[in-house]
Design an enzyme around this catalytic site. Structure first.
Site, mmCIF file in Angstrom:
data_model
loop_
_atom_site.group_PDB
_atom_site.id
_atom_site.type_symbol
_atom_site.label_atom_id
_atom_site.label_comp_id
_atom_site.label_asym_id
_atom_site.label_seq_id
_atom_site.Cartn_x
_atom_site.Cartn_y
_atom_site.Cartn_z
ATOM 1 C CG HIS A 11 -0.771 -0.357 2.599
ATOM 2 N ND1 HIS A 11 0.218 -0.075 3.186
ATOM 3 C CD2 HIS A 11 -1.353 -1.363 3.198
ATOM 4 C CE1 HIS A 11 0.319 -0.545 4.184
ATOM 5 N NE2 HIS A 11 -0.576 -1.474 4.428
ATOM 6 C CG HIS A 59 -1.746 -6.265 12.997
ATOM 7 N ND1 HIS A 59 -2.758 -5.416 12.948
ATOM 8 C CD2 HIS A 59 -1.070 -6.109 11.993
ATOM 9 C CE1 HIS A 59 -2.487 -4.324 12.009
ATOM 10 N NE2 HIS A 59 -1.246 -4.733 11.710
ATOM 11 C CD GLU A 81 -2.362 -3.462 7.782
ATOM 12 O OE1 GLU A 81 -1.585 -3.197 8.654
ATOM 13 O OE2 GLU A 81 -2.482 -2.787 6.571
ATOM 14 C CG ASP A 107 -0.331 -7.630 6.567
ATOM 15 O OD1 ASP A 107 -1.233 -7.295 7.066
ATOM 16 O OD2 ASP A 107 0.968 -7.111 6.586
ATOM 17 C CG HIS A 152 0.689 -0.266 12.164
ATOM 18 N ND1 HIS A 152 0.169 0.085 11.034
ATOM 19 C CD2 HIS A 152 0.764 -1.856 11.999
ATOM 20 C CE1 HIS A 152 -0.057 -0.820 10.106
ATOM 21 N NE2 HIS A 152 0.351 -1.849 10.658
ATOM 22 C CG ASP A 210 2.572 -5.257 11.081
ATOM 23 O OD1 ASP A 210 2.891 -6.220 10.772
ATOM 24 O OD2 ASP A 210 1.558 -4.420 10.937
ATOM 25 C CE1 TYR A 245 6.810 -3.901 7.946
ATOM 26 C CE2 TYR A 245 6.886 -2.918 10.189
ATOM 27 C CZ TYR A 245 6.291 -3.778 9.291
ATOM 28 O OH TYR A 245 4.830 -4.295 9.771
ATOM 29 C CG HIS A 299 5.819 -8.488 8.006
ATOM 30 N ND1 HIS A 299 4.932 -8.867 6.748
ATOM 31 C CD2 HIS A 299 4.997 -7.285 8.520
ATOM 32 C CE1 HIS A 299 3.717 -8.172 6.707
ATOM 33 N NE2 HIS A 299 3.759 -7.372 7.778
HETATM 34 FE FE1 FEO Z 1 -0.180 -4.012 9.832
HETATM 35 FE FE2 FEO Z 1 1.571 -6.592 8.585
HETATM 36 O O1 FEO Z 1 0.244 -5.404 8.904
#
Ligand code: FEO
Length: 411
Positions: free
Chosen positions: A28, A82, A84, A86, A148, A167, A195, A228
């Site tokens: 994004h 989380h 989100e 992903d 976040h 994250d 990041y 990640h």
């Molecule tokens: Fe905030 Fe890796 O998603």
């Protein structure tokens, strides 16, 4: 499910069961030229817990890795740190296949998962500091609101002290290696900074609060396993120490100059500004937006002292590439920077004025009026551009020296 996909052990009875996205180039708006991983972890004890899932298209890859350790149907709990997508995109499919006894998330996570996936997933909320017994071990939940997203949390596997940090402390890097100590340290430093600069920067105060909590509560981690990038099993303090520096955003003697140009006039001014700044022995980075991605500029801006932005005037506005960068940068809310604007124009001259206004709105310490030139810079314009570079450099050097004295006094 592929037979060839295997889980990777990261500790005794703890497995990486995530997915590798070798082809991800854009997250994004953030250029992820090295791809990424979506990490999910399996903790095998009397109860079996899956910590986070992966992006939806990788659900089968995750399930295949799980199946190399235990039948997915044997999983008792899924923890969603989380929401989100992903990390939660594969959750509906995983719940359908696994049929877990419970899915846990923070109270806000329960609400957020409902808003993403409707009522098909029953989520049990957990509180900050609550623990979930797994048998010989337990998970302790740590609420990390706005790190976040509002629902974000982390977990510590006790007694080992493995931090599943979603994250936090992560970075976008696809690799066959699962551990940081198997990868190039410079690449990890750069991608970790990138990041932070492009995802976590606006939440720097929350990062500092978390680090303070870790210190005051004496939390010790034997391993950091983010959602990640690689797992940190050695030098576990590396990323927390870097986060302390990045989140503090202390000004340094570094000037970042970014611009777009139409007929090389604004580019020539940028060169003169850089020349003036470099003569003051500060670090200068020049990033033309025609060849440098907005997320690379933000990475350079992390630990800088000044942001100098230039644009020609195009259709009575700044150039759209500069507007793009400033929209992105203002959302990331960098702090403690000196700002300055410059640019060429033909007849109306809004470009540099638009930049100046936006830098003021971003609460940068903007120096004077923009340096502008009509059509093509002459010797006088280039001299004024060089003077701007000198002024910015002197200011960032002073500010970095004051910050260093403050650090020494506080040490
Ligand atoms: Fe905030 Fe890796 O998603």
């Amino acid at each position: 499910m592929s037979e060839s996909l295997r889980a990777v052990p990261v500790a005794k009875d703890v497995w990486w069961v995530g997915a590798i996205d070798w082809g991800l180039a854009d997250f994004h708006g953030y250029a992820t030229g090295r791809g990424t991983t979506y990490n999910a972890y399996l903790v095998v004890d009397e109860k079996i817990a899956l910590i986070d899932t992966v992006k939806a298209p990788f659900a089968d890859e995750m399930l295949a890795r799980i199946a190399s350790v235990v039948p997915p149907g044997d999983i008792d709990y899924i923890i969603s740190n989380h929401s989100e997508m992903d990390h939660s995109g594969a959750l509906p499919h995983a719940v359908e296949v696994i049929k877990p006894e419970k899915v846990f998330a923070s109270a806000m996570g329960q609400k957020t998962l409902f808003e993403h996936f409707g009522s098909g997933i029953e989520v049990t909320p957990v509180n900050d500091n609550e623990t979930l017994p797994l048998g010989s071990r337990r998970l302790r939940f740590i609420e990390t609101r706005l790190l976040h997203w509002p629902e974000s949390m982390m977990d510590i596997l006790l007694p080992e002290g493995i931090l599943f940090s979603q994250d936090g402390f992560g970075l976008h890097l696809a690799s066959g290696a699962r551990f940081a100590d198997e990868l190039d340290a410079d690449v990890l430093h750069y991608e970790g900074a990138k990041y932070f600069a492009n995802i976590l920067l606006p939440y720097s105060p929350v990062v500092l609060k978390l680090l303070e909590r870790v210190r005051t509560e004496g939390l010790e981690f034997s391993m950091i396993a983010p959602d990640h990038g690689p797992v940190w099993r050695r030098d576990v303090g590396t990323m927390p120490a870097r986060y302390a520096t990045w989140a503090a955003q202390r000004p340094t003697a570094k000037v970042v100059i970014t611009y777009e140009t139409m007929w090389q006039s604004t580019a020539a001014m940028a060169g003169a500004i850089a020349d003036g700044a470099a003569a003051e022995s500060v670090n200068v980075e020049v990033l033309p937006l025609s060849v440098r991605h907005r997320s690379d500029v933000m990475t350079e801006l992390l630990c800088a002292g000044a942001l100098v932005v230039g644009s020609p005037t195009m259709f009575n506005h700044m150039h759209p590439a500069v507007a793009d960068f400033l929209t992105y940068a203002s959302g990331l809310r960098p702090k403690n920077l000196v700002g300055a604007a410059f640019g060429s124009y033909g007849w109306s001259g809004e470009g540099a004025r638009d930049i100046q206004k936006q830098l003021v709105d971003m609460k940068l310490g903007v120096l004077g009026e923009p340096v502008v030139c009509r059509y093509v810079p002459n010797a006088e314009t280039l001299a004024r551009s060089r003077e701007l570079g000198t002024l910015v450099a002197k200011r960032v050097r002073e500010r970095s020296e004051v910050a260093a004295i403050g650090d020494a006094a506080g040490a």
